[in-house]
Write a protein that holds these residues in place. Structure first.
Motif, PDB file in Angstrom:
ATOM      1  N   GLU A  86       0.653  -1.344  -0.028  1.00  0.00           N
ATOM      2  CA  GLU A  86      -0.040   0.004   0.337  1.00  0.00           C
ATOM      3  C   GLU A  86       0.884   1.394   0.041  1.00  0.00           C
ATOM      4  O   GLU A  86       1.888   1.092   0.652  1.00  0.00           O
ATOM      5  CB  GLU A  86      -0.568   0.160   1.250  1.00  0.00           C
ATOM      6  CG  GLU A  86      -2.498  -1.266   1.381  1.00  0.00           C
ATOM      7  CD  GLU A  86      -2.728  -0.859   0.266  1.00  0.00           C
ATOM      8  OE1 GLU A  86      -2.700  -0.409  -0.556  1.00  0.00           O
ATOM      9  OE2 GLU A  86      -4.256  -1.851  -0.101  1.00  0.00           O
ATOM     10  N   PRO A  87       0.757   2.157  -0.576  1.00  0.00           N
ATOM     11  CA  PRO A  87      -1.012   2.301  -1.184  1.00  0.00           C
ATOM     12  C   PRO A  87      -1.136   2.317  -2.719  1.00  0.00           C
ATOM     13  O   PRO A  87      -2.186   1.947  -2.883  1.00  0.00           O
ATOM     14  CB  PRO A  87      -1.056   3.794  -0.718  1.00  0.00           C
ATOM     15  CG  PRO A  87       0.071   4.581  -1.772  1.00  0.00           C
ATOM     16  CD  PRO A  87       1.274   3.260  -0.911  1.00  0.00           C
ATOM     17  N   MET A  88       0.323   1.396  -3.258  1.00  0.00           N
ATOM     18  CA  MET A  88       0.300   1.236  -4.777  1.00  0.00           C
ATOM     19  C   MET A  88      -0.675  -0.330  -4.879  1.00  0.00           C
ATOM     20  O   MET A  88      -1.191  -0.267  -6.347  1.00  0.00           O
ATOM     21  CB  MET A  88       1.141   1.036  -4.992  1.00  0.00           C
ATOM     22  CG  MET A  88       2.135   2.383  -5.585  1.00  0.00           C
ATOM     23  SD  MET A  88       1.220   3.454  -6.125  1.00  0.00           S
ATOM     24  CE  MET A  88       0.638   2.500  -7.593  1.00  0.00           C
ATOM     25  N   ARG A  89      -0.964  -1.150  -3.975  1.00  0.00           N
ATOM     26  CA  ARG A  89      -2.199  -2.515  -4.198  1.00  0.00           C
ATOM     27  C   ARG A  89      -2.948  -1.769  -4.337  1.00  0.00           C
ATOM     28  O   ARG A  89      -4.056  -2.418  -5.100  1.00  0.00           O
ATOM     29  CB  ARG A  89      -1.624  -3.095  -2.576  1.00  0.00           C
ATOM     30  CG  ARG A  89      -3.031  -4.418  -3.457  1.00  0.00           C
ATOM     31  CD  ARG A  89      -1.869  -4.982  -4.141  1.00  0.00           C
ATOM     32  NE  ARG A  89      -2.766  -4.696  -5.623  1.00  0.00           N
ATOM     33  CZ  ARG A  89      -1.580  -5.105  -6.652  1.00  0.00           C
ATOM     34  NH1 ARG A  89      -0.952  -5.334  -6.814  1.00  0.00           N
ATOM     35  NH2 ARG A  89      -2.150  -5.250  -7.423  1.00  0.00           N
ATOM     36  N   SER A  90      -3.906  -0.854  -3.913  1.00  0.00           N
ATOM     37  CA  SER A  90      -5.497  -0.615  -3.643  1.00  0.00           C
ATOM     38  C   SER A  90      -4.951   0.200  -5.111  1.00  0.00           C
ATOM     39  O   SER A  90      -6.395   0.214  -5.450  1.00  0.00           O
ATOM     40  CB  SER A  90      -5.879  -0.073  -2.607  1.00  0.00           C
ATOM     41  OG  SER A  90      -6.132  -0.726  -1.120  1.00  0.00           O
ATOM     42  N   LYS A 111       2.726   9.068   0.456  1.00  0.00           N
ATOM     43  CA  LYS A 111       3.029   7.707   1.706  1.00  0.00           C
ATOM     44  C   LYS A 111       3.231   6.298   0.603  1.00  0.00           C
ATOM     45  O   LYS A 111       3.404   5.593   0.857  1.00  0.00           O
ATOM     46  CB  LYS A 111       1.370   7.398   1.790  1.00  0.00           C
ATOM     47  CG  LYS A 111       0.143   8.642   1.947  1.00  0.00           C
ATOM     48  CD  LYS A 111      -1.126   7.833   1.877  1.00  0.00           C
ATOM     49  CE  LYS A 111      -2.305   8.715   2.480  1.00  0.00           C
ATOM     50  NZ  LYS A 111      -3.695   8.284   2.792  1.00  0.00           N
ATOM     51  N   LEU A 112       4.012   7.133   0.419  1.00  0.00           N
ATOM     52  CA  LEU A 112       5.146   6.399  -1.279  1.00  0.00           C
ATOM     53  C   LEU A 112       5.868   5.525  -0.310  1.00  0.00           C
ATOM     54  O   LEU A 112       6.703   6.555   0.639  1.00  0.00           O
ATOM     55  CB  LEU A 112       5.303   6.957  -2.594  1.00  0.00           C
ATOM     56  CG  LEU A 112       4.033   7.016  -3.348  1.00  0.00           C
ATOM     57  CD1 LEU A 112       5.051   7.387  -4.348  1.00  0.00           C
ATOM     58  CD2 LEU A 112       3.545   6.060  -4.129  1.00  0.00           C
ATOM     59  N   ARG A 113       6.512   4.586  -0.464  1.00  0.00           N
ATOM     60  CA  ARG A 113       7.939   3.988   0.105  1.00  0.00           C
ATOM     61  C   ARG A 113       9.259   4.847   0.214  1.00  0.00           C
ATOM     62  O   ARG A 113       8.959   5.148  -1.282  1.00  0.00           O
ATOM     63  CB  ARG A 113       7.469   2.189  -0.295  1.00  0.00           C
ATOM     64  CG  ARG A 113       7.045   1.576   0.296  1.00  0.00           C
ATOM     65  CD  ARG A 113       6.912   0.156  -0.676  1.00  0.00           C
ATOM     66  NE  ARG A 113       7.855  -0.797   0.304  1.00  0.00           N
ATOM     67  CZ  ARG A 113       8.396  -0.893   0.573  1.00  0.00           C
ATOM     68  NH1 ARG A 113       9.003  -1.335  -0.675  1.00  0.00           N
ATOM     69  NH2 ARG A 113       9.383  -2.094   1.139  1.00  0.00           N
ATOM     70  N   ARG A 114       9.379   5.135   1.335  1.00  0.00           N
ATOM     71  CA  ARG A 114      11.413   5.639   1.323  1.00  0.00           C
ATOM     72  C   ARG A 114      12.055   4.258   1.644  1.00  0.00           C
ATOM     73  O   ARG A 114      11.560   2.652   2.276  1.00  0.00           O
ATOM     74  CB  ARG A 114      10.894   6.409   1.780  1.00  0.00           C
ATOM     75  CG  ARG A 114      10.058   8.039   0.813  1.00  0.00           C
ATOM     76  CD  ARG A 114      10.388   8.909   2.096  1.00  0.00           C
ATOM     77  NE  ARG A 114       9.722   9.760   1.551  1.00  0.00           N
ATOM     78  CZ  ARG A 114       8.588  10.743   1.512  1.00  0.00           C
ATOM     79  NH1 ARG A 114       7.782   9.558   1.532  1.00  0.00           N
ATOM     80  NH2 ARG A 114       8.004  11.584   0.239  1.00  0.00           N
ATOM     81  N   PHE A 115      12.925   4.447   0.885  1.00  0.00           N
ATOM     82  CA  PHE A 115      14.275   3.645   1.521  1.00  0.00           C
ATOM     83  C   PHE A 115      15.097   3.960   2.704  1.00  0.00           C
ATOM     84  O   PHE A 115      15.440   5.138   2.470  1.00  0.00           O
ATOM     85  CB  PHE A 115      14.530   2.305   0.651  1.00  0.00           C
ATOM     86  CG  PHE A 115      13.666   2.479  -0.379  1.00  0.00           C
ATOM     87  CD1 PHE A 115      12.718   1.907  -0.317  1.00  0.00           C
ATOM     88  CD2 PHE A 115      13.700   3.027  -1.438  1.00  0.00           C
ATOM     89  CE1 PHE A 115      11.755   0.934  -1.452  1.00  0.00           C
ATOM     90  CE2 PHE A 115      12.762   2.717  -3.027  1.00  0.00           C
ATOM     91  CZ  PHE A 115      11.716   2.124  -2.427  1.00  0.00           C
TER      92      PHE A 115
END
Length: 482
Positions: free
Chosen positions: A204-208, A271-275
């Motif tokens: 998430e949030p990309m899955r949804s 909300k996108l993933r950060r590394f």
């Protein structure tokens, strides 16, 4: 009906020191019979298209299918020769009703910023305005006006990792076949999201978001929805995320839905993933209760044009005294040959990595034991078989290093297991990949940690030295719409 199909694909890292030439294409896939049994990502589409066309009793003409591991810009005469080979076969096959092409979408050659657009324009010139042209792309593409102006329909894979290549090929065939038979009139519109980011679709949030895209298709005149992720390390004026919607004859609907989806993606940006930085990520791995912990060496991903011989994580592991840790894959054909000659059980002094340039770090000198050898090894991305060449498993005081002859990212645990390595005995596994490893490794991992490592494709999108696009994208500019 008559179908012509072909595939020409590579992803260009404009800042890679490795040129893409004949050897890059010919070592992976280079044939005019890919639909008759070749394995791999870029043979999947033409295989499906032949089956679907022959089921309908159509004639099929097949041109070149070829793919090169991502690297620097393709040598000009190499691109032009392959392009012209496909176009010559298309002319010989005329008249055709339908052309289907499997390409990457981020191929740049010397003198050509947009190889896919160049190909689409030349195909359109040959087949005329009535024939239908379908283009299947990797979402890490640069969607250009030349592509949109000349193709009938463009569809991108929806998933990252790319486990839906076959499904999208089926979808493109159906859409273009329906158009060729006069049942629909595809209309495409795109929207510039003005973003550069990584869109990992299992999370998430990309899955949804992707599930919502899929749910829109087949309803209210919407034929297809794609998210173009963009390839951040390609120096293109069009680099960046775009939404693409295809409707049945309704340009206003396509434009409205593309804008809506693009604005929804913009709203998700924070909300996108950060590394985590490399050292911070390793610290986190040491606290995980369970094993193995899988760490992604994000910036040394051959699938993004990196050399796959960077030593930054290996050096950090040595400095920390880590044991029971596996690394792979390091690209070094010379070292592999030496170790095969020495044989399993041999103890030799070797130099690991750091050979291609500064982005690879400094070489690491170790005394290793050759623990395993695998000839002509294969690993899988989904159902696609991906060649690794010859592999050797080297061990040095609890460090287990996989070295191979064909530059490729790590997709699946079998990359290690081919040599006899037992990943169940490892506390940590470091894979040279940005995301395609996830589908294969997540089921065996206590935790997966993407490391923001130094290297050729470090995931800091504010420092990429573009020369062909401006700064009007997030996160380089906080609000590029102002």
């Amino acid at each position: 009906m008559k179908l012509f199909m072909a595939s020409l694909a590579t992803e260009t890292n404009s800042f890679s020191p490795i040129p893409t030439g004949w050897s890059g294409f010919r070592e992976h896939l280079y044939t005019k019979e890919a639909s008759r049994g070749e394995a791999g990502l870029y043979a999947a589409a033409v295989t499906i298209w032949r089956c679907r066309a022959e089921e309908r009793g159509w004639d099929v003409a097949e041109g070149l299918s070829t793919y090169a591991q991502p690297a620097g810009p393709t040598v000009r005469h190499v691109y032009e020769t392959m392009r012209d080979d496909i176009l010559t076969d298309l002319r010989a096959a005329m008249p055709v009703d339908l052309v289907l092409m499997s390409m990457h979408g981020a191929m740049i050659a010397q003198g050509y910023d947009d190889c896919e657009g160049d190909m689409m324009a030349r195909i359109r010139e040959i087949v005329g305005p009535e024939a239908k042209i379908g283009l299947e792309l990797d979402p890490h593409c640069h969607l250009t006006e030349q592509m949109l102006d000349n193709a009938t329909a463009i569809i991108c894979y929806k998933e990252y990792p790319h486990i839906d290549v076959k499904e999208r090929a089926e979808e493109l065939f159906t859409l273009c076949a329906d158009a060729a038979e006069g049942n629909i009139t595809p209309v495409m519109r795109d929207y510039d999201c003005r973003m550069l980011a990584m869109y990992h679709t299992p999370f998430e949030p990309m899955r949804s978001y992707v599930d919502r895209m899929s749910a829109m298709e087949g309803k209210d005149g919407i034929l297809s929805v794609s998210l173009v992720h963009g390839f951040p390390w390609g120096d293109s004026p069009r680099v960046g995320a775009r939404t693409l919607v295809i409707t049945d004859g309704d340009a206003e609907l396509a434009e409205a839905r593309a804008q809506e989806l693009g604005q929804d993606l913009w709203a998700l940006r924070d909300k996108l993933r950060r590394f985590p930085p490399m050292e911070e990520g390793i610290d986190r791995a040491l606290t995980v209760n369970g094993a193995p912990v899988v760490m992604a060496d994000f910036a040394d991903n051959a699938g993004g044009g990196a050399p796959s011989d960077a030593t930054f994580v290996l050096r950090a592991a040595l400095d920390r005294g880590l044991k029971d840790i596996a690394f792979g894959t390091f690209w070094d054909p010379v070292l592999v040959g030496m170790c095969i000659d020495a044989g399993v059980g041999a103890k030799i002094a070797v130099r690991i990595g750091g050979k291609i340039g500064p982005m690879s770090g400094n070489p690491v000198d170790l005394t290793v034991t050759v623990r395993g050898i695998a000839r002509d090894a294969v690993q899988h991305l989904g159902s696609a078989a991906m060649s690794m060449g010859d592999c050797v498993w080297l061990e040095s005081d609890g460090l287990h290093i996989l070295v191979n002859t064909r530059r490729t990212q790590t997709f699946h645990p079998e990359a290690f297991e081919n040599t006899g390595m037992d990943l169940g005995a490892m506390k940590y596994i470091v894979v040279k990949s940005s995301q395609h490893f996830y589908d294969g490794f997540a089921p065996i991992a206590a935790e997966v940690i993407h490391l923001a490592t130094p290297g050729a494709i470090t995931p800091d999108f504010t420092i990429i030295p573009f020369t062909k696009r401006d700064d009007s994208y997030w996160p380089k500019t906080e609000n590029p719409f102002n």
